[in-house]
Enzyme design. Structure first.
Site, PDB file in Angstrom:
ATOM      1  N   HIS A  95       0.833  -1.200   0.000  1.00 39.56           N
ATOM      2  CA  HIS A  95       0.000   0.000   0.000  1.00 39.56           C
ATOM      3  C   HIS A  95       0.865   1.247   0.000  1.00 39.56           C
ATOM      4  O   HIS A  95       2.009   1.229   0.422  1.00 39.56           O
ATOM      5  CB  HIS A  95      -0.971   0.012   1.186  1.00 39.56           C
ATOM      6  CG  HIS A  95      -0.331  -0.102   2.544  1.00 39.56           C
ATOM      7  ND1 HIS A  95       0.183  -1.293   3.027  1.00 39.56           N
ATOM      8  CD2 HIS A  95      -0.131   0.818   3.509  1.00 39.56           C
ATOM      9  CE1 HIS A  95       0.662  -1.095   4.246  1.00 39.56           C
ATOM     10  NE2 HIS A  95       0.484   0.190   4.560  1.00 39.56           N
ATOM     11  N   HIS A 106       0.936   5.255   1.148  1.00 36.19           N
ATOM     12  CA  HIS A 106       0.362   6.308   1.980  1.00 36.19           C
ATOM     13  C   HIS A 106       0.505   7.638   1.243  1.00 36.19           C
ATOM     14  O   HIS A 106       1.611   7.981   0.795  1.00 36.19           O
ATOM     15  CB  HIS A 106       1.136   6.450   3.297  1.00 36.19           C
ATOM     16  CG  HIS A 106       1.022   5.295   4.220  1.00 36.19           C
ATOM     17  ND1 HIS A 106       0.147   5.275   5.276  1.00 36.19           N
ATOM     18  CD2 HIS A 106       1.703   4.118   4.269  1.00 36.19           C
ATOM     19  CE1 HIS A 106       0.278   4.140   5.933  1.00 36.19           C
ATOM     20  NE2 HIS A 106       1.219   3.416   5.344  1.00 36.19           N
TER      21      HIS A 106
END
Length: 148
Positions: free
Chosen positions: A102, A104
């Site tokens: 992922h 950010h």
């Protein structure tokens, strides 16, 4: 393919609620529940991939292609945003707490917005020869470039 125990896979499947910012067939972007700063968004691929070390080049190209669109939308959403950190953590030592790759997107409002990253200055430990040795080790392990 999704992992039945992964919290991000559960969010993708709708088993855990999230506040979605964007979603299509490839990715889902949603607000981080901790909100390091207001607007802190996570971008995840819809396939379960543990980290950057397992991320296929084509999937990476697709995933990272969404970053400018999301960053621009986040910045446009609040006139107080002065900058943005875009971070991808890999491995627990690098602060990866969910083992589903992922990104950010963390809006920055000022130097006093309670978010920080520290890059220590170790330049006195590396002369050109030491840097060349580090580079040689990396070069020796490069595979074929994905766009060759």
């Amino acid at each position: 393919m999704l992992d039945e125990n992964c919290i991000f896979c559960k969010i993708i499947r709708g088993e855990i609620p999230s506040v979605t910012v964007f979603e299509d067939d490839h990715v889902k972007a949603f607000l981080d529940i901790s909100q390091a700063t207001p607007g802190h968004t996570l971008l995840v691929p819809k396939d379960h991939i543990e980290d950057i070390f397992h991320l296929p080049a084509q999937t990476a190209a697709t995933l990272f292609s969404y970053v400018p669109m999301l960053a621009q939308a986040i910045k446009a959403s609040n006139p107080g945003i002065e900058g943005m950190n875009i971070i991808n953590n890999n491995g627990e030592v690098a602060y990866q707490s969910v083992h589903h790759v992922h990104i950010h997107l963390i809006p920055r409002y000022s130097a006093q917005d309670d978010f920080s990253i520290h890059f220590g200055n170790h330049s006195d430990m590396y002369d050109t020869a030491a840097l060349e040795k580090v580079a040689a080790g990396i070069k020796a392990n490069l595979k074929e470039a994905p766009h060759a």
